[in-house]
Motif scaffolding. Structure first.
Motif, PDB file in Angstrom:
ATOM      1  N   SER A  31       0.948  -1.194   0.189  1.00  0.00           N
ATOM      2  CA  SER A  31      -0.091   0.045  -0.116  1.00  0.00           C
ATOM      3  C   SER A  31       0.949   1.448   0.020  1.00  0.00           C
ATOM      4  N   ALA A  32       0.189   2.520  -0.240  1.00  0.00           N
ATOM      5  CA  ALA A  32       0.702   3.729  -0.625  1.00  0.00           C
ATOM      6  C   ALA A  32       1.290   4.319   0.965  1.00  0.00           C
ATOM      7  N   ILE A  33       2.285   5.027   1.054  1.00  0.00           N
ATOM      8  CA  ILE A  33       2.423   5.708   2.074  1.00  0.00           C
ATOM      9  C   ILE A  33       1.621   7.088   2.197  1.00  0.00           C
ATOM     10  N   ARG A  34       0.950   6.988   3.584  1.00  0.00           N
ATOM     11  CA  ARG A  34      -0.009   8.054   3.584  1.00  0.00           C
ATOM     12  C   ARG A  34       0.605   9.163   4.661  1.00  0.00           C
ATOM     13  N   ASP A  35       1.238   8.542   5.575  1.00  0.00           N
ATOM     14  CA  ASP A  35       1.758   9.435   6.613  1.00  0.00           C
ATOM     15  C   ASP A  35       3.280  10.013   6.152  1.00  0.00           C
ATOM     16  N   LYS A  36       3.512  10.983   5.319  1.00  0.00           N
ATOM     17  CA  LYS A  36       4.864  11.399   4.745  1.00  0.00           C
ATOM     18  C   LYS A  36       5.657  11.539   6.140  1.00  0.00           C
TER      19      LYS A  36
END
Length: 324
Positions: A31-36
């Motif tokens: 899954s994509a990183i949401r919390d940069k």
């Protein structure tokens, strides 16, 4: 058999020498990183420990909920395998690996492992780990993701110590205290040299009857999950039971099951009910409270490696130091 008296989880230390900085390759196969911010903190913390941290060019890619489309994520896995790093560490799990399993170049991954690379992760990464084991017999490591190091709070001491042991080649085992239960079916358990395997229960169960499900006989199966009500955990265990998987294991080790809410209509049906039921269904010992799962305190475990398991009273130890 080395026996340790301890309180709470720990990593079994060997007496190796500290090997200086390690090369860690960070990539995103699911899954994509949401919390940069957490991503940046994780990278900074690993660098602060003195390691060379290489971030895959697509580590922060986004394609719907995934870290790039399927081809992008496959390419990232293969770059990780080719990077020559000591450790290939996923940024995060969540869903994404199951659908790309047919596209993974398993021999390239196995060659990297043979050369000493340690693939580390958990949660959705279970799909990769079991597929690699099924296809090549090579071992990977159940352990933290980059985001485990990127939490607001300081990362858990035990998790960090275990990760450090892995990097320095000193990890020899994981010890913990079994859950407090009224009855322990066996006060003493000793399993000598069995294949340790498992991971996230939902991901593992979803691989049954596919080419990516390892046929482990006489193994030690460990499972954990998050956000699954006890009846759902029981349903998945029932599937493994009816498929004949549980009967073939020498021990079943339950990690942490977190993030669910019981309802009034459960009327006393809870996780312990599932454990009690499971013990009536299998001959193998069912051990609880392994410090692994979607929790801050995570030991590192070699998935697909030969380990020994000993239990004396409430002290449990999974030990792989004899395999080096």
């Amino acid at each position: 058999m080395p026996h340790t008296h301890h309180h709470g989880p720990d990593c079994g230390h060997g007496c190796g020498h500290h090997h200086g900085p390690r090369h860690i390759y960070i990539y995103s196969p699911a899954s994509a990183i949401r919390d940069k911010a957490a991503f940046k903190r994780g990278v900074a913390r690993l660098k602060a420990l003195g390691h060379e941290v290489e971030v895959d060019p697509d580590a922060q890619a986004v394609h719907t909920r995934f870290a790039g489309d399927d081809a992008t994520r496959l390419a990232a896995i293969h770059r990780a395998a080719a990077s020559g790093a000591d450790v290939a560490l996923i940024t995060r799990g969540a869903y994404g690996l199951t659908r790309i399993l047919p596209g993974i170049q398993y021999q390239a991954v196995a060659k990297a492992i043979e050369r000493g690379m340690k693939f580390v992760g958990f949660s959705d990464f279970t799909a990769f780990q079991l597929a690699v084991l099924a296809k090549t017999g090579a071992a990977t490591w159940a352990g933290p993701s980059l985001l485990s190091f990127g939490e607001d709070e300081t990362p858990d001491d035990i998790m960090q110590a275990c990760f450090d042991d892995l990097l320095t080649g000193q990890g020899e085992g994981a010890g913990w205290t079994l859950g407090r239960e009224k009855t322990h079916p066996q006060a003493e358990v000793y399993v000598k040299k069995a294949t340790l395997w498992g991971g996230n229960l939902a991901v593992l169960t979803a691989l049954l009857c596919t080419p990516y499900f390892p046929q482990v006989k006489g193994g030690i199966l460990f499972v954990e999950d998050v956000g699954e009500h006890p009846y759902r955990i029981e349903r998945m265990l029932t599937q493994l039971l009816h498929a004949g998987v549980l009967a073939q294991q020498k021990a079943i080790v339950l990690g942490q099951f977190t993030g669910y809410k019981l309802a009034p209509h459960d009327k006393g049906f809870k996780l312990q009910s599932v454990v009690d039921w499971l013990r009536t269904q299998v001959k193998a010992p069912v051990l609880t409270n392994l410090p692994f799962g979607h929790v801050p305190t995570k030991v590192l475990l070699p998935v697909g490696a030969q380990v020994s398991l000993s239990v004396e009273g409430r002290d449990a130890l999974i030990y792989w130091g004899h395999t080096h």
